[in-house]
Every structure is written in structure tokens, then in C-alpha cells.
Design an enzyme around this catalytic site. Structure first.
Site, mmCIF file in Angstrom:
data_model
loop_
_atom_site.group_PDB
_atom_site.id
_atom_site.type_symbol
_atom_site.label_atom_id
_atom_site.label_comp_id
_atom_site.label_asym_id
_atom_site.label_seq_id
_atom_site.Cartn_x
_atom_site.Cartn_y
_atom_site.Cartn_z
ATOM 1 N N GLN A 67 -12.326 51.149 29.839
ATOM 2 C CA GLN A 67 -13.248 51.335 28.718
ATOM 3 C C GLN A 67 -13.374 52.830 28.466
ATOM 4 O O GLN A 67 -14.105 53.540 29.168
ATOM 5 C CB GLN A 67 -14.601 50.701 29.044
ATOM 6 C CG GLN A 67 -14.496 49.224 29.445
ATOM 7 C CD GLN A 67 -14.055 48.332 28.294
ATOM 8 O OE1 GLN A 67 -14.775 48.136 27.319
ATOM 9 N NE2 GLN A 67 -12.853 47.768 28.411
ATOM 10 N N ALA A 123 -23.139 44.577 24.155
ATOM 11 C CA ALA A 123 -21.785 44.646 24.694
ATOM 12 C C ALA A 123 -20.956 45.734 24.010
ATOM 13 O O ALA A 123 -21.391 46.388 23.055
ATOM 14 C CB ALA A 123 -21.103 43.287 24.547
ATOM 15 N N HIS A 124 -19.721 45.889 24.487
ATOM 16 C CA HIS A 124 -18.868 46.976 24.021
ATOM 17 C C HIS A 124 -18.511 46.828 22.536
ATOM 18 O O HIS A 124 -18.326 45.740 22.020
ATOM 19 C CB HIS A 124 -17.603 47.099 24.871
ATOM 20 C CG HIS A 124 -16.739 45.879 24.908
ATOM 21 N ND1 HIS A 124 -15.666 45.773 25.742
ATOM 22 C CD2 HIS A 124 -16.773 44.715 24.233
ATOM 23 C CE1 HIS A 124 -15.069 44.616 25.577
ATOM 24 N NE2 HIS A 124 -15.725 43.949 24.655
ATOM 25 N N ASN A 125 -18.449 47.972 21.883
ATOM 26 C CA ASN A 125 -18.048 48.092 20.478
ATOM 27 C C ASN A 125 -18.988 47.380 19.503
ATOM 28 O O ASN A 125 -18.627 47.130 18.348
ATOM 29 C CB ASN A 125 -16.612 47.602 20.275
ATOM 30 C CG ASN A 125 -15.585 48.558 20.860
ATOM 31 O OD1 ASN A 125 -15.081 48.341 21.962
ATOM 32 N ND2 ASN A 125 -15.300 49.631 20.142
ATOM 33 N N SER A 169 -18.150 43.656 19.828
ATOM 34 C CA SER A 169 -17.607 43.939 18.490
ATOM 35 C C SER A 169 -18.402 43.308 17.350
ATOM 36 O O SER A 169 -17.923 43.247 16.216
ATOM 37 C CB SER A 169 -16.137 43.497 18.395
ATOM 38 O OG SER A 169 -15.350 44.220 19.321
#
Length: 330
Positions: A198, A239-241, A259
């Protein structure tokens, strides 16, 4: 705090009905307040308390007219709840802010701490960290290499901010929060799961508040972003993005999968779940425990799983209660 009703009225722009020379020393709930306390009345269901409250003064709406005699002094304002927030911020501003660097503290190479900042004991600040004016970093916090923290931001005790993340001005990050841990990215292989590095960061824009034990994961690449003025309650997972717009409010235990993009001015109840890779518009309201598996437009009121229109949800609950009678009907 010790201030007369008259002086207080000038600060908040209130009309005084009652004893303007009374002295305010504290805040309290309307049903528990005693002499010297100020409270507020914003919800009509609490109106009956105003006739028996022991409070010295009560914030009420400008159009409020008591149906019975009141012993308290009324401070009439446009919005009692918003005015209470202004008043509490005013009182908070009068309290001295901590300054200086306590010991022991680790400060990495290339990091400069402004004279008006505060760093509590046992904090770790990495290399090349940029710290704005009047920043407060409380004890046992970790600030990774290359982090940027804007002016006036408060980092409470035990916060963890991983390397490279960017925190705006006037943010508040509460104890136990983790900003910039790895996103949950693993590639399936025949023999197991291979971790996907990441490499991105987290960006918190100005005036963001992050609740205790909330986590905002760093992006796989690029940035996980929380927009200006957005408030995240305790125990939330971003969460990521993920991209969250401005002036949203999220209640506790909500989860937002990777995302997903969320617009502005959304109100999200507790324990809501947003699926990954969806788009949510602006000015929506999501009831507690809603599940949002698909994209949503603007201006909706949704609840349930899958989340549906709130009115339809209420009708469905009525129908469900009648199912047994329907099936038993001969």
C-alpha cells in the site's frame, strides 16, 4: 467560567428575558441544572422541564413563549443548539492551551516544532515532519516520517499517524485512532494470499474530526481522502482509496469498503455498511444499520438492508407484522 447573563448575551447575540445580572458558572442538562448553570431547550419534547428547571439561564428559540411562569432567565436566540456549540467553543477558547515540549520525546532529523506547539511526554515524531502553528500532540502519540500537520490541529493521546499522511488545519484526532495503516489488499495465489504493498497516503482536509479508535487506511496508490469539515465518530473503518467529500457526519461503527466515493453533506447513522467501488451522492440520510450495496444519487432518505426509501421501509415493517395473521387466515 464566571460571566453575567448580560455579558453572555453580548457574546452570542441573545435577547434577555429575566435577570440580566445573574451569574453563570457552569453548563448542565435542563433536567439536572442548578443555580449558576446555563442549559438549552432545542427539542420540544423537553419543554416541560423548563417550568421546573433549577438553571439560572436557558437558551431558547426567539419565538419561544412559555405557557406557564418560569423562574429561570431566558436567552432567546435563532438556534439554541448551534448557539450552545458557539458558547462552548467560546469558553474553550478562554482556557489556556498547553505549550512546549515535555520530556522524554523523540524528534527526528529535519523536524521543527513551533514555539507555540505542544508535544506531550513519550510522543514519537519522525524525520521531516511538518508541524503547523499551535498544534497539540498529546502523550504517547506516534507521528511517522514526512507527516504534515496543519495549524491548530489537536492530536490526542495514543494516536498513530503513519508515514507520509497529510492532516489539515484545525483537525481533531481522538485517542486510539490510526491514520494511514495499510489498506486490506491481498492477491489470491494457489498457495495463499500475497500482500499488495500500500504505497499511497491518507489526506484529512481542514476541520476534520476523527473519533476514538477509528481507522482510515492508506491508499494502494494515490490517497484515501476525508473532505473538509467531515466528522467521523468512534470505531469507524474507512478502507483504502475511499474518497469522502465535505461536511459529512458518520455515526459509530460504520464501515466503508475500498474505493467508494461519497459526496457532501451526507448524514450516516451508526453501524451502516457501504460496499466497495460504489458512488454515493450528496445530502442523503442513511438510517442506523443500513446496508448500501449499490450506488446512490442525491437527496435520498434510506434505511434497511438493502437500503430502501425510509417511507417504504416503514410500510414494510407494518406488513411484516401482519404476515402471521395473513398466513393463519382461513
Amino acid at each position: 467560567m464566571e460571566i453575567t447573563v448580560k455579558e453572555l448575551a453580548k457574546v452570542i447575540g441573545a435577547e434577555v428575558v429575566g435577570n440580566a445580572d445573574a451569574v453563570i458558572r457552569d453548563f448542565a442538562k435542563i433536567e439536572e441544572a442548578g443555580e449558576g448553570a446555563i442549559t438549552f431547550l432545542a427539542n420540544p419534547k423537553y419543554t416541560h422541564h423548563i417550568y421546573g428547571t433549577g438553571a439560572t439561564a436557558v437558551l431558547v428559540r426567539r419565538d419561544f413563549e412559555p405557557e406557564h411562569p418560569v423562574a429561570t432567565t431566558l436567552l432567546k436566540v435563532d438556534d439554541p443548539y448551534a448557539t450552545l456549540a458557539d458558547l462552548l467553543n467560546y469558553v474553550q477558547s478562554l482556557r489556556p492551551r498547553p505549550r512546549g515540549v515535555e520530556q522524554p520525546v523523540h524528534v527526528g532529523e529535519g523536524t521543527v516544532i513551533p514555539d507555540d506547539a505542544y508535544v506531550g511526554a513519550f510522543a514519537y515524531i519522525g524525520r521531516g515532519v511538518k508541524i503547523g502553528r499551535d498544534v497539540q500532540i498529546y502523550p504517547q502519540s506516534y507521528i511517522g516520517d514526512g507527516v504534515e500537520i496543519g495549524a491548530g490541529t489537536v492530536i490526542r493521546a495514543g494516536v498513530r499517524i503513519y508515514e507520509g499522511c497529510k492532516i489539515g488545519a484545525r483537525c481533531v484526532i481522538h485517542s486510539g485512532a490510526v491514520i494511514g495503516a495499510d489498506g486490506f489488499g491481498f492477491a489470491p495465489r494457489p498457495d495463499g494470499y500475497e500482500k499488495i504493498p500500500q504505497t499511497g497516503i491518507v489526506v484529512l482536509e481542514d476541520d476534520v474530526e476523527i473519533g476514538a479508535n477509528t481507522t482510515v487506511d492508506r491508499a494502494t496508490f494515490g490517497a484515501t481522502r476525508v473532505g473538509r469539515g467531515t466528522k467521523l465518530d468512534n470505531l469507524i473503518q474507512v478502507a483504502h482509496n475511499v474518497t469522502i467529500g465535505s461536511n459529512n457526519v458518520f455515526a459509530a461503527q460504520t464501515g466503508i469498503a475500498g474505493s467508494t466515493q461519497i459526496g457532501d453533506w451526507n448524514s450516516v447513522g451508526g453501524q451502516c455498511g457501504f460496499a466497495g467501488h460504489i458512488t454515493v451522492g450528496s445530502r442523503n440520510q442513511f438510517g442506523a444499520q443500513s446496508g448500501i450495496p449499490n450506488s446512490v444519487g442525491d437527496g435520498r432518505r434510506l434505511i434497511g438492508y438493502p437500503a430502501i426509501d425510509a417511507r417504504q421501509f416503514a410500510k414494510n415493517q407494518v406488513y411484516i407484522k401482519r404476515l402471521e395473521a395473513l398466513f393463519n387466515k382461513k
